[in-house]
Design an enzyme around this catalytic site. Sequence first.
Site, PDB file in Angstrom:
ATOM      1  N   GLU A 439      56.497  62.283  48.337  1.00 16.46           N
ATOM      2  CA  GLU A 439      55.144  61.672  48.459  1.00 16.46           C
ATOM      3  C   GLU A 439      55.007  60.448  47.557  1.00 16.46           C
ATOM      4  O   GLU A 439      53.939  60.207  46.989  1.00 16.46           O
ATOM      5  CB  GLU A 439      54.092  62.691  48.067  1.00 16.46           C
ATOM      6  CG  GLU A 439      53.178  63.202  49.146  1.00 16.46           C
ATOM      7  CD  GLU A 439      53.282  62.562  50.485  1.00 16.46           C
ATOM      8  OE1 GLU A 439      53.836  63.231  51.368  1.00 16.46           O
ATOM      9  OE2 GLU A 439      52.811  61.440  50.692  1.00 16.46           O
TER      10      GLU A 439
HETATM   11  C1  LIG Z   1      62.722  68.233  49.705  1.00 20.41           C
HETATM   12  C2  LIG Z   1      62.250  66.916  50.213  1.00 20.41           C
HETATM   13  C3  LIG Z   1      61.235  66.860  51.149  1.00 20.41           C
HETATM   14  C4  LIG Z   1      60.824  65.619  51.669  1.00 20.41           C
HETATM   15  N1  LIG Z   1      59.887  65.579  52.672  1.00 20.41           N
HETATM   16  C5  LIG Z   1      59.667  64.402  53.316  1.00 20.41           C
HETATM   17  C6  LIG Z   1      58.887  64.348  54.507  1.00 20.41           C
HETATM   18  O1  LIG Z   1      58.351  65.364  54.976  1.00 20.41           O
HETATM   19  N2  LIG Z   1      58.750  63.154  55.151  1.00 20.41           N
HETATM   20  C7  LIG Z   1      59.328  62.009  54.677  1.00 20.41           C
HETATM   21  O2  LIG Z   1      59.170  60.969  55.300  1.00 20.41           O
HETATM   22  N3  LIG Z   1      60.059  62.022  53.535  1.00 20.41           N
HETATM   23  C8  LIG Z   1      60.247  63.181  52.854  1.00 20.41           C
HETATM   24  N4  LIG Z   1      61.022  63.216  51.720  1.00 20.41           N
HETATM   25  C9  LIG Z   1      61.568  61.971  51.222  1.00 20.41           C
HETATM   26  C10 LIG Z   1      60.910  61.526  49.911  1.00 20.41           C
HETATM   27  O3  LIG Z   1      59.598  61.113  50.148  1.00 20.41           O
HETATM   28  C11 LIG Z   1      61.811  60.439  49.314  1.00 20.41           C
HETATM   29  O4  LIG Z   1      62.968  61.094  48.823  1.00 20.41           O
HETATM   30  C12 LIG Z   1      61.125  59.660  48.222  1.00 20.41           C
HETATM   31  O5  LIG Z   1      60.103  58.861  48.761  1.00 20.41           O
HETATM   32  C13 LIG Z   1      62.083  58.754  47.440  1.00 20.41           C
HETATM   33  O6  LIG Z   1      62.878  57.989  48.308  1.00 20.41           O
HETATM   34  P1  LIG Z   1      64.462  58.002  48.097  1.00 20.41           P
HETATM   35  O7  LIG Z   1      64.905  59.421  48.052  1.00 20.41           O
HETATM   36  O8  LIG Z   1      65.078  57.125  49.102  1.00 20.41           O
HETATM   37  O9  LIG Z   1      64.683  57.415  46.653  1.00 20.41           O
HETATM   38  P2  LIG Z   1      64.809  55.854  46.292  1.00 20.41           P
HETATM   39  O10 LIG Z   1      63.740  55.085  46.953  1.00 20.41           O
HETATM   40  O11 LIG Z   1      66.222  55.443  46.505  1.00 20.41           O
HETATM   41  O12 LIG Z   1      64.497  55.893  44.739  1.00 20.41           O
HETATM   42  C14 LIG Z   1      65.459  56.214  43.725  1.00 20.41           C
HETATM   43  C15 LIG Z   1      64.837  55.924  42.366  1.00 20.41           C
HETATM   44  O13 LIG Z   1      64.531  54.542  42.238  1.00 20.41           O
HETATM   45  C16 LIG Z   1      63.177  54.336  41.934  1.00 20.41           C
HETATM   46  N5  LIG Z   1      62.686  53.159  42.659  1.00 20.41           N
HETATM   47  C17 LIG Z   1      62.829  52.883  43.961  1.00 20.41           C
HETATM   48  N6  LIG Z   1      62.236  51.712  44.269  1.00 20.41           N
HETATM   49  C18 LIG Z   1      61.712  51.229  43.139  1.00 20.41           C
HETATM   50  C19 LIG Z   1      60.952  50.070  42.800  1.00 20.41           C
HETATM   51  N7  LIG Z   1      60.602  49.163  43.706  1.00 20.41           N
HETATM   52  N8  LIG Z   1      60.594  49.910  41.525  1.00 20.41           N
HETATM   53  C20 LIG Z   1      60.908  50.834  40.587  1.00 20.41           C
HETATM   54  N9  LIG Z   1      61.612  51.957  40.843  1.00 20.41           N
HETATM   55  C21 LIG Z   1      62.001  52.157  42.101  1.00 20.41           C
HETATM   56  C22 LIG Z   1      62.460  55.611  42.397  1.00 20.41           C
HETATM   57  O14 LIG Z   1      61.285  55.845  41.632  1.00 20.41           O
HETATM   58  C23 LIG Z   1      63.530  56.670  42.151  1.00 20.41           C
HETATM   59  O15 LIG Z   1      63.451  57.134  40.833  1.00 20.41           O
HETATM   60  C24 LIG Z   1      61.405  64.438  51.166  1.00 20.41           C
HETATM   61  C25 LIG Z   1      62.417  64.493  50.197  1.00 20.41           C
HETATM   62  C26 LIG Z   1      62.859  65.704  49.740  1.00 20.41           C
HETATM   63  C27 LIG Z   1      63.980  65.734  48.749  1.00 20.41           C
END
Ligand SMILES: Cc1cc2nc3c(=O)[nH]c(=O)nc-3n(C[C@H](O)[C@H](O)[C@H](O)COP(=O)(O)OP(=O)(O)OC[C@H]3O[C@@H](n4cnc5c(N)ncnc54)[C@H](O)[C@@H]3O)c2cc1C
Length: 591
Positions: A439
């Site tokens: 989220e």
């Molecule tokens: C169990 C689980 C359930 C989920 N359920 C859903 C769902 O129902 N629907 C859905 O769509 N998604 C879902 N997700 C996805 C979840 O919302 C994403 O994992 C989350 O938004 C982070 O994206 P990412 O994993 O690609 O991490 P990334 O975006 O790659 O982030 C990695 C790190 O970098 C940091 N970061 C990234 N961009 C920036 C920036 N611009 N500035 C500073 N820091 C930054 C982040 O804070 C994080 O610490 C789920 C994930 C999990 C693990």
Amino acid sequence: MAYQAPVNDIMQVLKSAAGLDELLSNGTLEGVEEDTIRAVLEEAGKFGAEVLDPLYITGDRTGSKLVDGKVVTPAGWKDAYKQFADGGWGALAASEEWGGQDLPQVVATAAGEIWNSANLAFGLCPLLTFGAIDAIEAQGSDALKKTYLPKMVTGEWTGTMNLTEPHAGSDLGQLKSRAEPQGDGTYRLFGTKIFITYGDHEMTDNIIHLVLARLPDAPPGTRGISLFLVPKYLVNKDGSIGARNDVVCAGVEHKLGIHASPTCVMKYGEKDGAIGYLVGEENRGLNVMFIMMNAARLAVGTQGVSVAERATQQATAYAKERKQGRTASSKAGEMGPIIEHADIRRTLMTMRALTQAARAICLVTARETDVARRAKDPAQRAHAANRVALLTPIAKAFSTDIGCEVASMGVQVHGGMGFIEETGAAQIYRDARILPIYEGTNGIQAMDLVGRKLPLEGGKVVAGYIGELQKTVEEVRASNRPEFGRMGEKLGEAVAALAEASRWLGGALQKNPDAAMAGATPYLRLFGLASGGVYLARGALAAARNGGQAEPIAVARFFAENIASAAGGLKDTVIGGAESTLMLSPDALSA
Ligand SMILES: Cc1cc2nc3c(=O)[nH]c(=O)nc-3n(C[C@H](O)[C@H](O)[C@H](O)COP(=O)(O)OP(=O)(O)OC[C@H]3O[C@@H](n4cnc5c(N)ncnc54)[C@H](O)[C@@H]3O)c2cc1C
């Protein structure tokens, strides 16, 4: 440990910090009675304790699995979901027009806390359905509303949120899923979504996916994203279930916690394309999704309260039973229960105080949502909408951060047994860890607070809010109650630190945005500590007025003197810590 819903604690926060009496008497919550709210929460607590809690540990051990292309949830899940739907719980806050009970958001938020405490992996399913209902209700066409909302409100069908793709997580502007118009008002969707919670399951006969995708001529980035409703099964004109749509679950992730919640890889359009319907306007999908995400962010923040409450109940029960060492009250040759040791008492007080502060922040955010939706005066509605915008990142990130911290303290109170799965403390800790990630990660929440919320109306929104916190501090000081100790002084310092850090960030945002963002996470923490401390103080003031119950006063005073006292250090970190945070270049950091 058997989970027990903390209905009295919740009612106390609703009345003191969230100003329930005022909302009931000024007509904002017209037609709702305090007794009804308590009765609903007590029933929600019964459902949580009797139906969901017994499945908490068994669901974790079995997990949800993909078997022959179908997701199978743990034993008991389908029946529990049926009881949830039959009990009308899915309809709590939904509007009457679609078969809902139209109860206020404060009630839905409090009930959500209870169900998620009882069983976090189960609670996620309705949480997402509620968000999908909000988005369809706000932006769906009449036809979509009529076809889908009544069945989602009764819980006959569940909803999902499909944003994430392998290369598009926090940066949704990168998403590639595409939607091709068919010329008949429908679209065909193609693409892969990952991490989709309850993307598939066998608990209901349909699942309604809300999917972000791009139209062929869409501009790049976030301005070219549209939102589509894609049902697992197409729905016939008479409302009956039709053909299977071209969407499948291709895998279920193995993960650290919430094992029973299926986290799915979803494939759209492996054959002819999944049939979907536009929700809202073309290329404005992210705006609609934000409706869903803001509601979901408050709900996920509340999940932080849920895990913290469960961990606190579990640790307290263990500390009463486990005997080690001698205490002042031990008889000769006997050990005392660890709850008598000052260090364990400190830990339990910290757990309790952080939980209650986060609960207050979430319920105040829910209260402002109610005012923003229901107040008769448009100025009051607009003021409350700004408050919701300001408080949502704090509700989400502060509460989920403390959820992890409190769950970790819960493990510690159990000693070695906390590390052993048997007690359940380890599961709470594992489950809690997702909350700061999904989220919108907590880092993204902090950046949202500093980059978007602090500048709202030229800084007036945050300044007005801090002014209100200061008024409560003055009340605490003026009360001159010896049992309040240094509560007024410490909260005064915390609110002053928040004001100073806010002013500094306002300037830094213009001159050096990197320096401002380097302080975003400690600033959000400072915001949470000052707000939570003041909300607990409102509880203490109310308790003092009503004859001086010891618990709310002790918790508020402890929070002010032992937790909010970190505010000055956080302010220094925000203002003076940016330079060293950015001292090593990304190249040097990666060397
Ligand atoms: C169990 C689980 C359930 C989920 N359920 C859903 C769902 O129902 N629907 C859905 O769509 N998604 C879902 N997700 C996805 C979840 O919302 C994403 O994992 C989350 O938004 C982070 O994206 P990412 O994993 O690609 O991490 P990334 O975006 O790659 O982030 C990695 C790190 O970098 C940091 N970061 C990234 N961009 C920036 C920036 N611009 N500035 C500073 N820091 C930054 C982040 O804070 C994080 O610490 C789920 C994930 C999990 C693990």
